[in-house]
Scaffold this motif. Sequence first.
Motif, PDB file in Angstrom:
ATOM      1  N   ILE A 344       0.831  -1.204   0.000  1.00  0.00           N
ATOM      2  CA  ILE A 344       0.000   0.000   0.000  1.00  0.00           C
ATOM      3  C   ILE A 344       0.864   1.252   0.000  1.00  0.00           C
ATOM      4  N   VAL A 345       1.926   1.261   0.803  1.00  0.00           N
ATOM      5  CA  VAL A 345       2.848   2.407   0.821  1.00  0.00           C
ATOM      6  C   VAL A 345       3.468   2.601  -0.559  1.00  0.00           C
ATOM      7  N   THR A 346       3.895   1.506  -1.185  1.00  0.00           N
ATOM      8  CA  THR A 346       4.454   1.590  -2.538  1.00  0.00           C
ATOM      9  C   THR A 346       3.432   2.174  -3.506  1.00  0.00           C
ATOM     10  N   GLY A 347       2.199   1.714  -3.405  1.00  0.00           N
ATOM     11  CA  GLY A 347       1.139   2.221  -4.273  1.00  0.00           C
ATOM     12  C   GLY A 347       0.869   3.698  -4.072  1.00  0.00           C
ATOM     13  N   LEU A 348       0.871   4.161  -2.843  1.00  0.00           N
ATOM     14  CA  LEU A 348       0.644   5.581  -2.563  1.00  0.00           C
ATOM     15  C   LEU A 348       1.754   6.440  -3.155  1.00  0.00           C
ATOM     16  N   LEU A 349       2.980   5.953  -3.137  1.00  0.00           N
ATOM     17  CA  LEU A 349       4.091   6.693  -3.734  1.00  0.00           C
ATOM     18  C   LEU A 349       3.941   6.774  -5.255  1.00  0.00           C
ATOM     19  N   PHE A 350       3.483   5.687  -5.873  1.00  0.00           N
ATOM     20  CA  PHE A 350       3.208   5.731  -7.309  1.00  0.00           C
ATOM     21  C   PHE A 350       2.079   6.723  -7.612  1.00  0.00           C
ATOM     22  N   LEU A 351       1.090   6.772  -6.734  1.00  0.00           N
ATOM     23  CA  LEU A 351      -0.021   7.701  -6.928  1.00  0.00           C
ATOM     24  C   LEU A 351       0.486   9.141  -6.886  1.00  0.00           C
ATOM     25  N   ALA A 352       1.371   9.439  -5.945  1.00  0.00           N
ATOM     26  CA  ALA A 352       1.936  10.786  -5.842  1.00  0.00           C
ATOM     27  C   ALA A 352       2.789  11.128  -7.062  1.00  0.00           C
ATOM     28  N   ALA A 353       3.398  10.105  -7.661  1.00  0.00           N
ATOM     29  CA  ALA A 353       4.299  10.341  -8.797  1.00  0.00           C
ATOM     30  C   ALA A 353       3.560  10.713 -10.077  1.00  0.00           C
ATOM     31  N   ILE A 354       2.241  10.535 -10.101  1.00  0.00           N
ATOM     32  CA  ILE A 354       1.474  10.852 -11.311  1.00  0.00           C
ATOM     33  C   ILE A 354       1.705  12.298 -11.751  1.00  0.00           C
ATOM     34  N   PHE A 355       1.870  13.196 -10.793  1.00  0.00           N
ATOM     35  CA  PHE A 355       1.921  14.615 -11.118  1.00  0.00           C
ATOM     36  C   PHE A 355       3.254  15.051 -11.726  1.00  0.00           C
ATOM     37  N   VAL A 356       4.263  14.196 -11.643  1.00  0.00           N
ATOM     38  CA  VAL A 356       5.553  14.535 -12.273  1.00  0.00           C
ATOM     39  C   VAL A 356       5.948  13.523 -13.334  1.00  0.00           C
ATOM     40  N   ALA A 357       5.317  12.347 -13.342  1.00  0.00           N
ATOM     41  CA  ALA A 357       5.731  11.262 -14.236  1.00  0.00           C
ATOM     42  C   ALA A 357       5.711  11.628 -15.712  1.00  0.00           C
ATOM     43  N   PRO A 358       4.696  12.341 -16.201  1.00  0.00           N
ATOM     44  CA  PRO A 358       4.674  12.587 -17.648  1.00  0.00           C
ATOM     45  C   PRO A 358       5.837  13.405 -18.186  1.00  0.00           C
ATOM     46  N   TYR A 359       6.641  14.004 -17.329  1.00  0.00           N
ATOM     47  CA  TYR A 359       7.852  14.651 -17.818  1.00  0.00           C
ATOM     48  C   TYR A 359       8.866  13.609 -18.283  1.00  0.00           C
ATOM     49  N   ALA A 360       8.479  12.338 -18.210  1.00  0.00           N
ATOM     50  CA  ALA A 360       9.335  11.266 -18.735  1.00  0.00           C
ATOM     51  C   ALA A 360       9.575  11.420 -20.226  1.00  0.00           C
ATOM     52  N   ARG A 361       8.723  12.199 -20.909  1.00  0.00           N
ATOM     53  CA  ARG A 361       8.927  12.407 -22.345  1.00  0.00           C
ATOM     54  C   ARG A 361      10.229  13.145 -22.635  1.00  0.00           C
ATOM     55  N   LEU A 362      10.791  13.795 -21.593  1.00  0.00           N
ATOM     56  CA  LEU A 362      12.065  14.494 -21.772  1.00  0.00           C
ATOM     57  C   LEU A 362      13.256  13.553 -21.694  1.00  0.00           C
ATOM     58  N   VAL A 363      13.048  12.359 -21.178  1.00  0.00           N
ATOM     59  CA  VAL A 363      14.150  11.426 -20.966  1.00  0.00           C
ATOM     60  C   VAL A 363      14.532  10.779 -22.291  1.00  0.00           C
ATOM     61  N   PRO A 364      15.800  10.879 -22.715  1.00  0.00           N
ATOM     62  CA  PRO A 364      16.207  10.301 -24.004  1.00  0.00           C
ATOM     63  C   PRO A 364      16.335   8.786 -23.928  1.00  0.00           C
ATOM     64  N   LEU A 365      16.263   8.140 -25.073  1.00  0.00           N
ATOM     65  CA  LEU A 365      16.418   6.682 -25.127  1.00  0.00           C
ATOM     66  C   LEU A 365      17.788   6.254 -24.599  1.00  0.00           C
ATOM     67  N   ALA A 366      18.788   7.098 -24.782  1.00  0.00           N
ATOM     68  CA  ALA A 366      20.128   6.762 -24.296  1.00  0.00           C
ATOM     69  C   ALA A 366      20.170   6.638 -22.784  1.00  0.00           C
ATOM     70  N   ALA A 367      19.191   7.249 -22.085  1.00  0.00           N
ATOM     71  CA  ALA A 367      19.146   7.151 -20.627  1.00  0.00           C
ATOM     72  C   ALA A 367      18.374   5.930 -20.155  1.00  0.00           C
ATOM     73  N   THR A 368      17.342   5.528 -20.901  1.00  0.00           N
ATOM     74  CA  THR A 368      16.552   4.366 -20.484  1.00  0.00           C
ATOM     75  C   THR A 368      17.128   3.055 -21.017  1.00  0.00           C
ATOM     76  N   ALA A 369      17.902   3.119 -22.111  1.00  0.00           N
ATOM     77  CA  ALA A 369      18.470   1.901 -22.693  1.00  0.00           C
ATOM     78  C   ALA A 369      19.332   1.111 -21.706  1.00  0.00           C
ATOM     79  N   PRO A 370      20.209   1.764 -20.901  1.00  0.00           N
ATOM     80  CA  PRO A 370      21.000   0.987 -19.937  1.00  0.00           C
ATOM     81  C   PRO A 370      20.145   0.206 -18.945  1.00  0.00           C
ATOM     82  N   ALA A 371      19.000   0.785 -18.542  1.00  0.00           N
ATOM     83  CA  ALA A 371      18.112   0.064 -17.628  1.00  0.00           C
ATOM     84  C   ALA A 371      17.565  -1.190 -18.287  1.00  0.00           C
ATOM     85  N   LEU A 372      17.220  -1.106 -19.576  1.00  0.00           N
ATOM     86  CA  LEU A 372      16.738  -2.281 -20.293  1.00  0.00           C
ATOM     87  C   LEU A 372      17.821  -3.361 -20.347  1.00  0.00           C
TER      88      LEU A 372
END
Length: 455
Positions: A344-372
């Motif tokens: 539940i705590v994890t879920g509440l943190l994800f809920l709070a993240a909704i308001f900043v998450a869509p700025y993910a469009r600024l993140v380049p593929l070169a930054a997410t590729a290492p995670a993959l």
Amino acid sequence: MPGETSAFGSAGASAGGLLDRRFALAARGSDVRTEVLAGVTTFLTMAYIILVNPAILGQAGMPMAAVAAATCFAAAFASILMGFVANVPLALAPGMGLNAYFSFTVVQQMHVPWPVALGCVFLSGLAFLALTLLGIRQMIVAAIPPHLFAAVAGGIGLFIGFIGLKDAGLIVANPATFVALGNLRSGDAALALFGLALIAGLSVWRVRGAMLIGIVATTILAALLGRLGAPTQPYHPAELAQTAFRLDLPAVFGWGGGAGLGLFEILFVFLFVDLFDNLGTLVAVTRRAGLVDAEGRVPNLKRMLLVDSIATMVGACAGTSTVTSYVESAAGVQAGGRTGLTAIVTGLLFLAAIFVAPYARLVPLAATAPALILVGALMMAPLAEIGWSDPFDAIPAFLTVALIPLTFSIANGLAFGITAHAALKVVRRDVRRGDWLLLLLAALFVARFLWLSAG
């Protein structure tokens, strides 16, 4: 004020007692503070999905801001529901592997519009719900040998890693050799190598949130080097509506110009991978938390699977691919989480993240590729469970592992693995009455290959 302090203390004790009774904290050797810390730990280890999932589904033509918000909403809903209904420290979010299948195979290769693909995700969740309620799930589990479960996990890991290497520019297409090493001096490749080294180093040091830290650090470096695009417009939470309830269910059945019966293959893959990946995660996390009984069974397993199926349907309505249980929940268990309060705590943190998450469009593929790449590497572990010295196990497993990334299709890997296993059982004269479902699946896959060849 003594009276106020006493009243405050009484209120805190009352709240703590209520949580203790609701989640059996004392009975499981935990307390509120430990559960909260465990929930934060789980969130940090899986928060990378907020950035990675939009990067993958965005390549299917979906609006990244909306997908990021949908990712947070789906993870929040599913994790909170799991905590309340099943009372286990298990968090959920859109699953890696199936999001890649959704984007690269279903939408890009099969040319299925993403609203129709979301309809397939919804129907796979509905099918999962029906199988769980009817008890058919056990029949499917018994029909598929364990070494193929492991092979599917490993094959998906290679698939994800291959996509990460491609997004990083570390491997490129080559007409002579199909693939070749990319230009390591290019900006994107250099950024990706920086991110890969940083995430790998932090992971070796067991730093919580290593992937999230690596993605953010690489994005900041890209901005400093002038390789980050500026936002075109401010984000507003209403952007979630760009994917919410956009699923196209009629087209799944061929109504209104949909792809028809060919989409049932997609339904099968979504269902199959979610079913077995989810079962493996549930068993692994609950076992580490000490929540299995003396016979090794998982209490409340049916409730967990019901939550998973409902979460997939809700996620499809919000606008994201299949939602499933996350093995990163084990990090929260390691931090002391033992009850649903952690989820539940994890879920509440994800809920709070909704308001900043869509700025993910600024993140380049070169930054997410290492995670993959790192996620793919970590998914190799189940391959150790395969008996590679026995051809009966090794041949179907190898076909599964190899064909998933090389054909860019989880469906092809599954089909070859199951068909090869069934064929070898026939050759070895080891077919039993209970193998009827396995043989039926193999026959359907053979018919599928013949149909595809004819087309």
